[in-house]
Design an enzyme around this catalytic site. Structure first.
Site, mmCIF file in Angstrom:
data_model
loop_
_atom_site.group_PDB
_atom_site.id
_atom_site.type_symbol
_atom_site.label_atom_id
_atom_site.label_comp_id
_atom_site.label_asym_id
_atom_site.label_seq_id
_atom_site.Cartn_x
_atom_site.Cartn_y
_atom_site.Cartn_z
ATOM 1 N N HIS A 9 -4.677 5.257 11.398
ATOM 2 C CA HIS A 9 -4.292 5.007 10.006
ATOM 3 C C HIS A 9 -3.911 6.322 9.342
ATOM 4 O O HIS A 9 -4.591 7.339 9.541
ATOM 5 C CB HIS A 9 -5.449 4.372 9.225
ATOM 6 C CG HIS A 9 -5.873 3.049 9.764
ATOM 7 N ND1 HIS A 9 -5.193 1.893 9.478
ATOM 8 C CD2 HIS A 9 -6.893 2.712 10.580
ATOM 9 C CE1 HIS A 9 -5.789 0.886 10.101
ATOM 10 N NE2 HIS A 9 -6.818 1.359 10.774
ATOM 11 N N TYR A 15 0.404 7.502 1.305
ATOM 12 C CA TYR A 15 0.892 7.577 2.683
ATOM 13 C C TYR A 15 1.714 8.823 2.997
ATOM 14 O O TYR A 15 2.112 9.023 4.135
ATOM 15 C CB TYR A 15 1.700 6.317 3.007
ATOM 16 C CG TYR A 15 0.875 5.060 2.862
ATOM 17 C CD1 TYR A 15 -0.153 4.783 3.754
ATOM 18 C CD2 TYR A 15 1.101 4.181 1.815
ATOM 19 C CE1 TYR A 15 -0.929 3.640 3.609
ATOM 20 C CE2 TYR A 15 0.329 3.037 1.668
ATOM 21 C CZ TYR A 15 -0.679 2.782 2.561
ATOM 22 O OH TYR A 15 -1.454 1.654 2.411
#
Length: 149
Positions: free
Chosen positions: A99, A24
């Site tokens: 995302h 991430y």
């Protein structure tokens, strides 16, 4: 007054910056919010995060009444929540699914999104830039809709 853009974030995104940075990245949720606000320019951004599905549903419903468009990163709920899909299907505003990572390149269970069937479009795999592109896309969709009126 013009309607704001809603940016909603699902579970565990409050842990960005420390949660699996190899997947991430090192940007925090505050960094994501600042990037969204910069990209939105003069359009107000209502930026929220919750680890609770019901709260996200309440905000989705609210966005249908108050927002010009919705950017949503459903996080893990994107792969499990028919309830989010049902709430999103009630909206008549543009919806951009967003995302940080690319779910299609990850585990098999992450390759199915319950949110995608309700989304106008999807941006994924570009880290923080995914949000910037999603905000830009949402605002362009709003501009396209208002220019047809």
């Amino acid at each position: 007054m013009a309607k704001p853009l809603y940016v909603l974030n699902g579970p565990n995104l409050n842990r960005l910056g420390s949660r699996e940075p190899d997947i991430y990245g090192s940007d925090t949720l505050a960094d994501v919010q600042a990037a969204c606000e910069r990209r939105a320019g003069s359009v107000q951004v209502v930026f929220r995060q919750s680890n609770h599905e019901g709260e996200l549903i309440d905000w989705i419903q609210e966005s249908g009444d108050k927002a010009c468009a919705l950017v949503i990163n459903p996080a893990g709920y994107g792969h499990t929540s028919v309830a989010l899909l049902d709430a999103l299907r009630t909206l008549s505003i543009p919806i951009v699914e967003c995302h940080l990572s690319n779910p299609a390149a990850r585990e098999e269970f992450r390759q199915v999104s319950f949110v995608s069937p309700a989304a106008t479009g999807i941006v994924s795999g570009f880290g923080l830039t995914s949000y910037e592109l999603a905000v830009e896309a949402a605002l362009r969709l709003v501009g396209s809709a208002s220019s047809k009126s």
